[in-house]
Scaffold this motif. Sequence first.
Motif, mmCIF file in Angstrom:
data_model
loop_
_atom_site.group_PDB
_atom_site.id
_atom_site.type_symbol
_atom_site.label_atom_id
_atom_site.label_comp_id
_atom_site.label_asym_id
_atom_site.label_seq_id
_atom_site.Cartn_x
_atom_site.Cartn_y
_atom_site.Cartn_z
ATOM 1 N N PRO A 24 0.822 -1.216 0.000
ATOM 2 C CA PRO A 24 0.000 0.000 0.000
ATOM 3 C C PRO A 24 0.854 1.263 0.000
ATOM 4 O O PRO A 24 1.893 1.335 0.648
ATOM 5 N N MET A 25 0.413 2.251 -0.738
ATOM 6 C CA MET A 25 1.071 3.558 -0.749
ATOM 7 C C MET A 25 0.807 4.281 0.571
ATOM 8 O O MET A 25 -0.270 4.155 1.153
ATOM 9 N N PRO A 26 1.780 5.052 1.050
ATOM 10 C CA PRO A 26 1.463 5.951 2.163
ATOM 11 C C PRO A 26 0.339 6.894 1.757
ATOM 12 O O PRO A 26 0.283 7.351 0.611
ATOM 13 N N ARG A 27 -0.547 7.170 2.684
ATOM 14 C CA ARG A 27 -1.623 8.110 2.373
ATOM 15 C C ARG A 27 -2.183 8.696 3.658
ATOM 16 O O ARG A 27 -2.052 8.111 4.742
ATOM 17 N N LEU A 28 -2.804 9.848 3.510
ATOM 18 C CA LEU A 28 -3.412 10.528 4.640
ATOM 19 C C LEU A 28 -4.887 10.155 4.696
ATOM 20 O O LEU A 28 -5.575 10.171 3.674
ATOM 21 N N VAL A 29 -5.367 9.807 5.891
ATOM 22 C CA VAL A 29 -6.776 9.480 6.061
ATOM 23 C C VAL A 29 -7.366 10.367 7.150
ATOM 24 O O VAL A 29 -6.657 10.869 8.028
ATOM 25 N N GLN A 30 -8.671 10.560 7.076
ATOM 26 C CA GLN A 30 -9.372 11.450 7.995
ATOM 27 C C GLN A 30 -10.597 10.761 8.562
ATOM 28 O O GLN A 30 -11.291 10.005 7.876
ATOM 29 N N GLN A 31 -10.848 10.985 9.843
ATOM 30 C CA GLN A 31 -12.017 10.413 10.509
ATOM 31 C C GLN A 31 -12.563 11.450 11.480
ATOM 32 O O GLN A 31 -11.918 11.761 12.484
ATOM 33 N N ASP A 32 -13.712 12.016 11.165
ATOM 34 C CA ASP A 32 -14.360 13.003 12.032
ATOM 35 C C ASP A 32 -13.424 14.158 12.387
ATOM 36 O O ASP A 32 -13.390 14.631 13.526
ATOM 37 N N GLY A 33 -12.656 14.620 11.404
ATOM 38 C CA GLY A 33 -11.764 15.748 11.630
ATOM 39 C C GLY A 33 -10.426 15.393 12.235
ATOM 40 O O GLY A 33 -9.596 16.287 12.456
ATOM 41 N N HIS A 34 -10.183 14.119 12.513
ATOM 42 C CA HIS A 34 -8.894 13.653 13.010
ATOM 43 C C HIS A 34 -8.165 12.936 11.879
ATOM 44 O O HIS A 34 -8.799 12.346 10.997
ATOM 45 N N TYR A 35 -6.829 12.960 11.927
ATOM 46 C CA TYR A 35 -6.046 12.462 10.804
ATOM 47 C C TYR A 35 -5.013 11.426 11.243
ATOM 48 O O TYR A 35 -4.590 11.392 12.407
ATOM 49 N N ALA A 36 -4.625 10.621 10.275
ATOM 50 C CA ALA A 36 -3.497 9.708 10.446
ATOM 51 C C ALA A 36 -2.792 9.554 9.111
ATOM 52 O O ALA A 36 -3.425 9.605 8.044
ATOM 53 N N LEU A 37 -1.490 9.374 9.170
ATOM 54 C CA LEU A 37 -0.712 9.004 8.000
ATOM 55 C C LEU A 37 -0.566 7.497 8.018
ATOM 56 O O LEU A 37 -0.035 6.931 8.982
ATOM 57 N N VAL A 39 1.173 4.243 6.792
ATOM 58 C CA VAL A 39 2.416 3.732 6.218
ATOM 59 C C VAL A 39 2.360 2.217 6.343
ATOM 60 O O VAL A 39 2.120 1.687 7.428
ATOM 61 N N ASP A 40 2.534 1.527 5.230
ATOM 62 C CA ASP A 40 2.336 0.076 5.180
ATOM 63 C C ASP A 40 0.915 -0.296 5.586
ATOM 64 O O ASP A 40 0.669 -1.357 6.161
ATOM 65 N N GLY A 41 -0.011 0.608 5.315
ATOM 66 C CA GLY A 41 -1.416 0.338 5.575
ATOM 67 C C GLY A 41 -1.875 0.563 7.000
ATOM 68 O O GLY A 41 -3.033 0.309 7.315
#
Length: 548
Positions: A24-37, A39-41
Amino acid sequence: MKKRSNHLLATLVLISTQALAAAPMPRLVQQDGHYALLVDGKPFTMLGVQAHNSSNYPNALPKVWAAVKDAHANTLEIPVAWEQIEPVEGKFDFGYVDTLVAEARRNGVRLVLLWFGTWKNTGPAYTPEWVKFDDKRFPRMLGRDGKASYCLSPLGEQTLVADRKAFVALMRHLKQIDEAQRTVIMVQVENEVGTYGTVRDFAARGEAAFRQPVPAAVLARKKPPVPGAASGTWSEVYGPYADEYFHAWAVASYIEEIAKAGRAVYDLPMFVNNALRDPLEPLAPWKGNFASGGPTYDVIDIYKAAAPHIDVAGPDLYAPQSNSVAATLDKFQRPDNALFVPEMGNAAAYARYVYRILGAGAIGVAPFGIDYADYSNYPLGSKRTDKTMVEPFGTIYAAFAPLARQWGRWALEGRTAGIAEGDDRKPQSLVLKDWGVSASFREWQFGTMGKDAKEEDYPPGTVAPNGGAAFAQIGADEFIVIGQHVRLHFWPAGANEGKRSMFARVEEGQFDPQGRWIMERNWNGDQVDHGVNLPARPTILKIRLRAY
């Protein structure tokens, strides 16, 4: 035999291709205004350090890796300069990049690459010589007085074409050498963009663009600070703010073209960093006191509209005053913008802010100049260049390191919070779900400091503010706390308000490399009778409370 060898080779290529596709590519995800990067899914908290600007050469890297190790960092931010990879137009040299990526893997460290292209700290110092000295092909901005600026114009078409070509070549090379391992997890596009000395480009190209209508995407996001027309030219809509806002749009649009082209080749998350305007000063039109056109807090909306291929606008913290840091973090952490501090001073005074930043749910933080080059960027950072410079950050990172993945997940779920000791040394408090917590500083583990205490009565190592704590609420009544030089008191709040409460258990321990909790001892008696007192050494506690 040859036919069988060809079949085996085809099979190996297929397996390799499947493995690449599955990574998996690194990517930024969002959940209810909170974020995580991711890495390796999986969520990944960047415990980062940034190298000095001139440490981006193979022979300089040993001093970088030594400091990375002492800092217990899991991520290195380091430049890749345009002049470095394309010293002759059209001829690319990625030898440094190859060495950097290979050595990062050997050191077990992820990379964030900083593209020093058209702009580095607003200037063209990292462009190749064939760009630097050709003002006709690569035009500079003109000030209001018609004089040439030091800064390359964001409206220079040939500048954009050349920068974009070099950046795409870099991203294509990264895909070739790193698609399987994903050593590089983010890329910064340009560095501290904007312009000092002139608010925008007043050349004919700038004047013509400035007289055009404000793009609909900008109008939809950025409301004028003072009443203006609903649509029209920049002056008609934004009045006294028009020059700065137009310049922000021009720079962001330029960056978007580079980021969009790079991501079309290799889709890594991308961000911009920012030399800040004063977050405590009342908002006012540009007065020459910050870099106009950069992604300052007041034009993040314009950057979001003009540069959708940029994931994050991050603040560079070089003003150590606690009220300035707190205001900056609040302005950059938004529902549409993940908190990420890509640069921060490396003086000891900044270390306490790691608790506040990671507690706030940031995807990462990186003090600047954490390598053993014989160079100090004092007064922006530490006077020191040895292990004593790294230690204040390294001890904190060592505590966070084994649970960096889990902390990222808790942050995405909105379970974290943080406190950093203020310059006023006053107590602070915050409220988590159904529990409040107060923090006081300069306390011994036993008893309470009196109002008449003298300087020699306070605990050693507390002359300057350096206390802090980060909290993760892992259950209704259970917390992981990491901190130092702080006394904590918990009280019932929310659904627990009005009830009595006690500690059920306060375990001191650590997380192993697999993220499993290992208890050292359970605190009781003297260790909790006067509050939970975290000592000078960053300490991890697992606290369970009960309300009754």
